[in-house]
Design a protein around this motif. Structure first.
Motif, PDB file in Angstrom:
ATOM      1  N   ASN A   1       0.783   4.097  -2.862  1.00  0.00           N
ATOM      2  CA  ASN A   1       0.528   5.495  -2.520  1.00  0.00           C
ATOM      3  C   ASN A   1       1.643   6.399  -3.016  1.00  0.00           C
ATOM      4  O   ASN A   1       1.386   7.510  -3.489  1.00  0.00           O
TER       5      ASN A   1
ATOM      6  N   GLU B   1      -8.471  10.346  -6.502  1.00  0.00           N
ATOM      7  CA  GLU B   1      -8.244  10.292  -5.056  1.00  0.00           C
ATOM      8  C   GLU B   1      -8.841   9.013  -4.498  1.00  0.00           C
ATOM      9  O   GLU B   1      -9.894   8.554  -4.921  1.00  0.00           O
ATOM     10  N   ARG B   2      -8.173   8.451  -3.498  1.00  0.00           N
ATOM     11  CA  ARG B   2      -8.659   7.249  -2.820  1.00  0.00           C
ATOM     12  C   ARG B   2      -9.779   7.593  -1.892  1.00  0.00           C
ATOM     13  O   ARG B   2      -9.909   8.581  -1.314  1.00  0.00           O
TER      14      ARG B   2
ATOM     15  N   SER C   1       1.379   9.432  -5.670  1.00  0.00           N
ATOM     16  CA  SER C   1       1.872  10.760  -5.297  1.00  0.00           C
ATOM     17  C   SER C   1       2.835  11.297  -6.357  1.00  0.00           C
ATOM     18  O   SER C   1       2.744  12.469  -6.758  1.00  0.00           O
TER      19      SER C   1
ATOM     20  N   ASP D   1       0.826  -1.211   0.000  1.00  0.00           N
ATOM     21  CA  ASP D   1       0.000   0.000   0.000  1.00  0.00           C
ATOM     22  C   ASP D   1       0.859   1.259   0.000  1.00  0.00           C
ATOM     23  O   ASP D   1       0.535   2.237  -0.674  1.00  0.00           O
TER      24      ASP D   1
ATOM     25  N   TYR E   1      -7.501   3.669  -9.614  1.00  0.00           N
ATOM     26  CA  TYR E   1      -7.011   4.896  -8.992  1.00  0.00           C
ATOM     27  C   TYR E   1      -6.220   5.753  -9.973  1.00  0.00           C
ATOM     28  O   TYR E   1      -6.016   6.933  -9.731  1.00  0.00           O
TER      29      TYR E   1
END
Length: 81
Positions: free
Chosen positions: A24, A80-81, A28, A20, A64
């Protein structure tokens, strides 16, 4: 001989957490630079290019991220999550 009674371990939780974090970080990087390349992502995260490609595919499957345009001139769109 493989353990056929595999029921998961604490390592699975750690691996999921690391997975994860990598996803992420990829999102980003893409959000900050939509034209970033897979090679640049791999270098920034200190992972191999095949690993970066695999993680990007996983994030795509989760809907995503997606790509607009060609692989060479396109850009990443991050939801966005």
């Amino acid at each position: 001989m493989p353990n056929l009674n595999y029921g998961g371990t604490q390592d699975d939780t750690v691996n999921d957490t690391v997975n994860d974090i990598v996803k992420n970080e990829i999102m980003s990087l893409m959000k900050n630079n939509p034209r970033i390349t897979i090679t640049d992502i791999a270098k920034a995260l200190n992972i191999s290019r095949p690993t970066a490609t695999r993680k990007i595919k996983e994030v795509k499957i989760d809907n995503y991220i997606y790509r607009i345009g060609s692989d060479k001139k396109g850009s990443w769109i991050v939801n966005e999550r």
